[in-house]
Motif scaffolding. Sequence first.
Motif, PDB file in Angstrom:
ATOM      1  N   SER A   1       0.828  -1.208   0.000  1.00  0.00           N
ATOM      2  CA  SER A   1       0.000   0.000   0.000  1.00  0.00           C
ATOM      3  C   SER A   1       0.865   1.262   0.000  1.00  0.00           C
ATOM      4  O   SER A   1       0.477   2.278  -0.576  1.00  0.00           O
ATOM      5  CB  SER A   1      -0.958  -0.003   1.186  1.00  0.00           C
ATOM      6  N   TRP A   2       2.036   1.207   0.631  1.00  0.00           N
ATOM      7  CA  TRP A   2       2.929   2.374   0.606  1.00  0.00           C
ATOM      8  C   TRP A   2       3.506   2.585  -0.791  1.00  0.00           C
ATOM      9  O   TRP A   2       3.599   3.711  -1.270  1.00  0.00           O
ATOM     10  CB  TRP A   2       4.059   2.220   1.610  1.00  0.00           C
ATOM     11  N   ASN A   3       3.871   1.513  -1.448  1.00  0.00           N
ATOM     12  CA  ASN A   3       4.426   1.636  -2.804  1.00  0.00           C
ATOM     13  C   ASN A   3       3.387   2.169  -3.787  1.00  0.00           C
ATOM     14  O   ASN A   3       3.741   2.827  -4.760  1.00  0.00           O
ATOM     15  CB  ASN A   3       4.961   0.287  -3.286  1.00  0.00           C
ATOM     16  N   ASN A   4       2.122   1.894  -3.548  1.00  0.00           N
ATOM     17  CA  ASN A   4       1.048   2.372  -4.425  1.00  0.00           C
ATOM     18  C   ASN A   4       0.460   3.703  -3.966  1.00  0.00           C
ATOM     19  O   ASN A   4      -0.465   4.207  -4.601  1.00  0.00           O
ATOM     20  CB  ASN A   4      -0.069   1.320  -4.505  1.00  0.00           C
ATOM     21  N   ASN A   5       0.973   4.269  -2.892  1.00  0.00           N
ATOM     22  CA  ASN A   5       0.429   5.505  -2.339  1.00  0.00           C
ATOM     23  C   ASN A   5       0.875   6.707  -3.169  1.00  0.00           C
ATOM     24  O   ASN A   5       2.065   6.987  -3.275  1.00  0.00           O
ATOM     25  CB  ASN A   5       0.909   5.675  -0.893  1.00  0.00           C
ATOM     26  N   PRO A   6      -0.061   7.456  -3.741  1.00  0.00           N
ATOM     27  CA  PRO A   6       0.326   8.629  -4.533  1.00  0.00           C
ATOM     28  C   PRO A   6       0.671   9.840  -3.654  1.00  0.00           C
ATOM     29  O   PRO A   6       1.247  10.803  -4.135  1.00  0.00           O
ATOM     30  CB  PRO A   6      -0.914   8.919  -5.379  1.00  0.00           C
ATOM     31  N   ASN A   7       0.360   9.782  -2.378  1.00  0.00           N
ATOM     32  CA  ASN A   7       0.578  10.917  -1.480  1.00  0.00           C
ATOM     33  C   ASN A   7       1.759  10.690  -0.533  1.00  0.00           C
ATOM     34  O   ASN A   7       1.697  11.061   0.642  1.00  0.00           O
ATOM     35  CB  ASN A   7      -0.687  11.185  -0.657  1.00  0.00           C
ATOM     36  N   LYS A   8       2.842  10.120  -1.022  1.00  0.00           N
ATOM     37  CA  LYS A   8       3.983   9.817  -0.168  1.00  0.00           C
ATOM     38  C   LYS A   8       4.580  11.079   0.438  1.00  0.00           C
ATOM     39  O   LYS A   8       4.937  11.102   1.614  1.00  0.00           O
ATOM     40  CB  LYS A   8       5.068   9.076  -0.955  1.00  0.00           C
ATOM     41  N   GLN A   9       4.698  12.139  -0.352  1.00  0.00           N
ATOM     42  CA  GLN A   9       5.294  13.374   0.149  1.00  0.00           C
ATOM     43  C   GLN A   9       4.428  13.977   1.246  1.00  0.00           C
ATOM     44  O   GLN A   9       4.946  14.446   2.264  1.00  0.00           O
ATOM     45  CB  GLN A   9       5.478  14.383  -0.993  1.00  0.00           C
ATOM     46  N   ARG A  10       3.121  13.978   1.061  1.00  0.00           N
ATOM     47  CA  ARG A  10       2.220  14.526   2.069  1.00  0.00           C
ATOM     48  C   ARG A  10       2.290  13.721   3.353  1.00  0.00           C
ATOM     49  O   ARG A  10       2.369  14.274   4.452  1.00  0.00           O
ATOM     50  CB  ARG A  10       0.787  14.534   1.542  1.00  0.00           C
ATOM     51  N   ASP A  11       2.283  12.405   3.239  1.00  0.00           N
ATOM     52  CA  ASP A  11       2.337  11.549   4.423  1.00  0.00           C
ATOM     53  C   ASP A  11       3.663  11.694   5.151  1.00  0.00           C
ATOM     54  O   ASP A  11       3.703  11.680   6.389  1.00  0.00           O
ATOM     55  CB  ASP A  11       2.096  10.101   4.037  1.00  0.00           C
TER      56      ASP A  11
END
Length: 105
Positions: free
Chosen positions: A69-79
């Motif tokens: 789920s982290w690899n597919n997360n488009p909001n990595k920078q926000r998180d």
Amino acid sequence: MYLLALSVAGWILCLQLFFLRFVKNAWFTSQQTAMLFALTIYTGITFFFYYHFIQKQVDQKIYNKYESSWNNNPNKQRDLFIAVTAAATPYLVILLIKIFFPRAN
């Protein structure tokens, strides 16, 4: 794990600062005592997290559970920004209290 320990210890010290400064209206008798208390908090939290996450390998279970789920997360920078903000907030609050509410000698 160590960044999590640093963050949790910061929150504990921030809550302790609020309690001592605004509720009990007391403080440590010396800077050495305050530093020893802070180091004890940091060391205790770090040893607890080391035992819980590393020795019991809970960190691998968490990593394996959320890796896809982290690899597919488009909001990595926000998180990442939210996590850094949550970790830095207690230290900023401690600094602001030190500046705006100085302790009377």
